[in-house]
Design an enzyme around this catalytic site. Structure first.
Site, short mmCIF file in Angstrom:
data_model
loop_
_atom_site.label_atom_id
_atom_site.label_comp_id
_atom_site.label_asym_id
_atom_site.label_seq_id
_atom_site.Cartn_x
_atom_site.Cartn_y
_atom_site.Cartn_z
N THR A 77 80.98 30.18 63.00
CA THR A 77 80.58 31.52 62.53
C THR A 77 81.77 32.21 61.86
O THR A 77 82.46 33.04 62.46
CB THR A 77 80.03 32.40 63.67
N GLU B 264 86.40 30.24 71.59
CA GLU B 264 86.12 31.10 72.75
C GLU B 264 86.55 30.42 74.05
O GLU B 264 86.02 29.37 74.42
CB GLU B 264 84.62 31.42 72.81
N ASN C 57 79.93 33.46 76.57
CA ASN C 57 78.67 33.24 75.87
C ASN C 57 77.43 33.44 76.73
O ASN C 57 76.32 33.45 76.22
CB ASN C 57 78.67 31.83 75.24
N THR D 228 72.92 39.92 72.79
CA THR D 228 72.73 40.51 71.45
C THR D 228 72.13 41.92 71.60
O THR D 228 71.39 42.18 72.53
CB THR D 228 71.75 39.66 70.62
#
Lengths: 215, 215
Positions: free
Chosen positions: A3, A87, A210, A215
């Site tokens: 991303t 991450e 994660n 979201t």
């Protein structure tokens, strides 16, 4: 690419055709040879903007090769930084796949090893687990002769001619634990095609980031 | 199959040809439709032993169909138990891929969604993250019309005709958090081929088990 929007800006005077062709070639060897967790993003983009502000006539001959070398250097550094900053990552893993019959084969094997959660966990845990690395190559879906496979981890030879070797596990483990980078070299003896691929290890912190982020 | 030796034993009188053919077909729909972390093992094996000890003549006609149904039921239960008992798993995830143009397409999409660490982490974190699920289908490497994609998560419709819908995120999140099983239904409207696939979520405990365990 994890991303990422990659933007390369240059004031060199380039033809549009050369700029596009050079970028596509370099991206294939750099940004398309990294993964963090294997999940490809709809956002992944690399653009190069060349405005010719340096003046002079459009680059030619040797100047083009020089520019292409510089572009490769810049993109390689940027691409490598993606898994290095993955991450929760505690290791940047460099995977060298060598001696394949085709570039496509080398890339499929590299991606299979890079994206294996078991390989990533082994590096995180400083475990010189040759079985996980070799078996990840084995399920890449490309044919090779297992009796020619050789593996080095951080320079230590763990596996040769399709069989594990005796090695000092504590020493190899320490070399993984004590370094921020790990190096997997997997040779196939099937041809002359190689690829270098970068990935990150898998950690509990990756899961936390994660799973807890909504979201 | 998650490093598994599967052994089915029956005293039914079967011909060797039927036993092999029935097992291969059933394995394709069961043991070959599960993954824990996507890392395939060199050990994965399913064997069926039929010794005919029940006596009588070799099964025929309706008896064969009955046997095949029973075999499917047994293998489905065993296969499902693999990700249900996955290392560190807190959720068994059922993935229904429907409306594909071919069985191969359905399977590639199912595996791509099942093996995405981001999808697995989202389920672990009870995050109704439609973007991760849809994008994992998107990078499966098979063509489909994104404008026909529809997604349900635990029965809640999150996405239809290629676009997200308004939904009560807290309600969907609670339905994931409060159940040991999660259900992803992804429809493509491209044909009539479906596949059901099972996987596990990804947890910090998975990382601990696979990073701390040394060979």
């Amino acid at each position: 690419m994890g991303t990422m929007l990659g933007l390369i800006v240059t004031d060199a005077p380039l033809s549009a055709a050369f700029a596009q062709e050079a970028l596509a070639r370099v991206v294939n060897e750099t940004f398309n040879c990294v993964s963090v967790d294997g999940h490809m993003s709809t956002n992944d983009t690399v653009l190069m903007l060349a405005n010719g502000a340096s003046g002079g006539s459009v680059l030619e001959g040797n100047e083009l090769s020089q520019f292409a070398r510089g572009l490769l250097e810049v993109c390689a550094e940027l691409a490598r930084a993606i898994p290095a900053d993955g991450e929760g990552a505690t290791h940047l893993i460099t995977i060298d796949i060598t001696g394949c019959a085709s570039q496509a084969t080398a890339r499929r094997i590299a991606r299979s090893v890079a994206d294996s959660p078991l390989v990533k966990c082994a590096i995180h845990g400083a475990d010189p687990n040759w079985g996980r690395i070799v078996s990840a190559a084995g399920y890449a879906g490309v044919p090779f002769d297992p009796c020619k496979v050789a593996l080095r981890l951080n320079g230590y030879e763990l596996y040769r001619a399709g069989a594990p070797l005796a090695f000092d596990a504590d020493q190899v483990s320490a070399s993984i634990r004590d370094n921020r980078e790990a190096h997997i070299e997997l040779g196939f003896g099937e041809g002359t095609e190689n690829v270098r691929f970068y990935t990150a290890d898998l950690t509990a912190e990756y899961v936390r980031l994660n799973a807890d982020y909504h979201t």
